[in-house]
Design an enzyme around this catalytic site. Sequence first.
Site, short mmCIF file in Angstrom:
data_model
loop_
_atom_site.label_atom_id
_atom_site.label_comp_id
_atom_site.label_asym_id
_atom_site.label_seq_id
_atom_site.Cartn_x
_atom_site.Cartn_y
_atom_site.Cartn_z
CB SER A 231 41.49 29.92 0.93
OG SER A 231 42.72 30.59 0.85
CE LYS A 232 38.70 30.35 -5.97
NZ LYS A 232 38.06 30.84 -7.16
NE ARG A 233 43.02 34.58 0.40
CZ ARG A 233 41.76 34.42 -0.01
NH1 ARG A 233 41.42 34.75 -1.23
NH2 ARG A 233 40.85 33.92 0.79
#
Length: 465
Positions: A231-233
Amino acid sequence: MSQVRVRFAPSPTGFFHIGSARTALFNWLYARHTGGVFILRIEDTDKERNSEAFLNLIYDSLSWLGLNWDEGPKIGASGGGDFGPYRQSERGAIYKEYVGKLLAAGRAYEKDGAIWFKLFGERYEIFDEHRKKTVMKVKLPPVVIEDQIRGRVERLEDEDFVIVRSDGNPVFHLVNVIDDIAMQVTHVIRGEDHLSNTSKHVLLYEGFGVKPPIFAHIPLILKQNGPGKMSKRDQGALIEEYQKRGYLPEALVNFLCLLGWNPGDDREKMPIADIIRLFDLPGVNQSNARFDDKKLAHVNMAYLLELPAEKFIAQAREFFARQSESPVTLAAAAATAEYFAEVMRLSQPKIKGFEELPAYTSYFFTDEFSVDAKVREKVMAKGDPKARLAELIKVAQAADFSSEAVLTEALKKLAESKGLGFGDYQGVARLAVTGTNVGPNITGIFYVLGRERVRSRLEKFLATV
Ligand code: GLU
């Protein structure tokens, strides 16, 4: 077959991440492989979530990665290409016209203020337990997608769906398909998360009386550790991070190519021209690809090794200049071009990325480097380090510092004269002069630091033991 036209269609609603970069890259590769056209289309219909900053990040990231687009915004004065504008927010009139066609053909109708796409088939009502209401279903055979990567995929569509919301905004499915028709896109290459939308898209094509493009859905990128999609995180997800950390864009592109594709063998570092020649959609793996930062570092190192020295030095200078101020970065900035170049000559073959440089070279730039306590303990426990230091100091006073080779000779001679090996001096010399047990070869360090600094560091260290 007519010329291949592919597009990358990002929405400027978030940071530019590794999944987007790979989708852009696979489209670009396919266009370059086939001599086709790579289109950049900005899907900026979500007024609430769009931002100009995210839009600029798309342009900057693609440019940094070298993924040049043939049609799209930012080319020429009017936006290059005959199929513009290339931002969905500027294409409202085109969408109206296409919706008009569907309405006129009886493939769309208005209900509750919205416009719906109409499926053609036998209709029947049933009570939907989940939604707790009676819904109108349509009997249709499953939609078949012959995906170039996934193979044959079937999906059932059995309800009319909204294409223009009651607030007048067209939905993603509609504008995505209209643009692909209007821009004459021949191949839709995108993330697997869109596979579930594709059956609706195929029906819309049918509604417009247009043959659908070829679809190729790229498998997901999995987290490095643990299950699930990256994920982007997740660490390592954002392209701008790599830019900040000084990764070489060629290396990152090479690594991204290997996330879901391989040349048919286990080669890693490959010139982009070779990848372009070999890349093809059926060659994309069906299984998900796992992110691997060690492999990326390895590929980056291979590219760093190949950089001409002047380029390495110039990029290293730039990298240092971008770092926040510290005794090391300040001293590096103040160093003469010659001295800086010498330090880089020793470092280039050793580091995996520019981000390692400040720590790796700190002792070249400052006398205030720290001494690794564990290394110190280990080195001091072996042989007679005190005696070795005293001998090294004598040699440092007398030796010729004019070249690395002469210094190597001097140290070898010293070791021989005491009936010892080079290794008996190396560890303690390195500890005293650099504070650590890793780094370029020791005589290279001596040569670059110069007699005065070497001697004073040896003496200072000896005084502490
Ligand atoms: N705007 C969509 C996205 O960001 C593009 C989907 C597509 O490539 O068709 O995922």
